[in-house]
Scaffold this motif. Structure first.
Motif, mmCIF file in Angstrom:
data_model
loop_
_atom_site.group_PDB
_atom_site.id
_atom_site.type_symbol
_atom_site.label_atom_id
_atom_site.label_comp_id
_atom_site.label_asym_id
_atom_site.label_seq_id
_atom_site.Cartn_x
_atom_site.Cartn_y
_atom_site.Cartn_z
ATOM 1 N N MET A 1 -4.899 -119.470 -64.442
ATOM 2 C CA MET A 1 -3.977 -119.442 -63.340
ATOM 3 C C MET A 1 -4.587 -120.136 -62.107
ATOM 4 N N GLN A 2 -5.856 -119.928 -61.856
ATOM 5 C CA GLN A 2 -6.507 -120.560 -60.720
ATOM 6 C C GLN A 2 -6.577 -122.080 -60.897
ATOM 7 N N SER A 3 -6.771 -122.529 -62.130
ATOM 8 C CA SER A 3 -6.834 -123.974 -62.376
ATOM 9 C C SER A 3 -5.485 -124.626 -62.128
ATOM 10 N N VAL A 4 -4.415 -123.934 -62.479
ATOM 11 C CA VAL A 4 -3.074 -124.466 -62.242
ATOM 12 C C VAL A 4 -2.824 -124.557 -60.728
ATOM 13 N N MET A 5 -3.217 -123.507 -60.006
ATOM 14 C CA MET A 5 -3.057 -123.524 -58.553
ATOM 15 C C MET A 5 -3.907 -124.635 -57.923
ATOM 16 N N TYR A 6 -5.110 -124.822 -58.426
ATOM 17 C CA TYR A 6 -5.979 -125.872 -57.902
ATOM 18 C C TYR A 6 -5.367 -127.247 -58.138
ATOM 19 N N GLU A 7 -4.816 -127.476 -59.340
ATOM 20 C CA GLU A 7 -4.165 -128.762 -59.653
ATOM 21 C C GLU A 7 -2.948 -128.998 -58.758
ATOM 22 N N LEU A 8 -2.184 -127.935 -58.537
ATOM 23 C CA LEU A 8 -1.006 -128.070 -57.670
ATOM 24 C C LEU A 8 -1.416 -128.393 -56.232
ATOM 25 N N ASP A 14 -2.727 -134.945 -52.329
ATOM 26 C CA ASP A 14 -2.590 -136.382 -52.608
ATOM 27 C C ASP A 14 -1.258 -136.917 -52.092
ATOM 28 N N ARG A 15 -0.210 -136.169 -52.352
ATOM 29 C CA ARG A 15 1.105 -136.596 -51.890
ATOM 30 C C ARG A 15 1.193 -136.565 -50.370
ATOM 31 N N SER A 16 0.558 -135.593 -49.774
ATOM 32 C CA SER A 16 0.539 -135.507 -48.323
ATOM 33 C C SER A 16 -0.185 -136.707 -47.727
#
Length: 116
Positions: A1-8, A14-16
């Motif tokens: 779950m933490q890895s998914v949050m980190y990727e998001l 990056d988009r910002s």
């Protein structure tokens, strides 16, 4: 779950950053357009002044060319009054009617250049 949050969060950052670059680019373009619009009246004025001067010069040259051949015929006032009397009474004198339209045509561009 933490890895998914980190990727998001990483993707969001990056988009910002991409959005910031695009906004900076747009701001620079708006500043360039604003500077261009502010300089436009001066450029238009200079261009129109140059074109007006060139047009006046061309009209003077044309008038000089047109008036030099008519000077000998305009020396005699009676010869100048005869073609004016001939066109209304008859259309047979084509040579007499040619100088009459030429002179008003010359006057109208000079008048229009004066109004510019």
């Amino acid at each position: 779950m933490q890895s998914v949050m980190y990727e998001l969060m990483s993707e969001l950052n990056d988009r910002s950053e991409d959005l910031e670059r695009q906004m900076l680019s747009l701001e620079q373009r708006v500043e360039q357009l604003t500077a261009g619009f502010n300089a436009l009246p001066a450029h238009l004025s200079a261009t129109l002044s140059a074109q007006h001067a060139a047009l006046v010069q061309l009209l003077r040259e044309r008038d000089a060319k047109v008036l030099s051949p008519t000077v000998p015929s305009a020396l005699s006032p009676t010869a100048a009054s005869l073609p004016l009397a001939n066109p209304p009474s008859g259309s047979g004198s084509g040579s007499g009617s040619a100088p009459v339209p030429t002179q008003p045509i010359e006057d109208s561009p000079n008048t229009s250049s004066s109004s510019c």
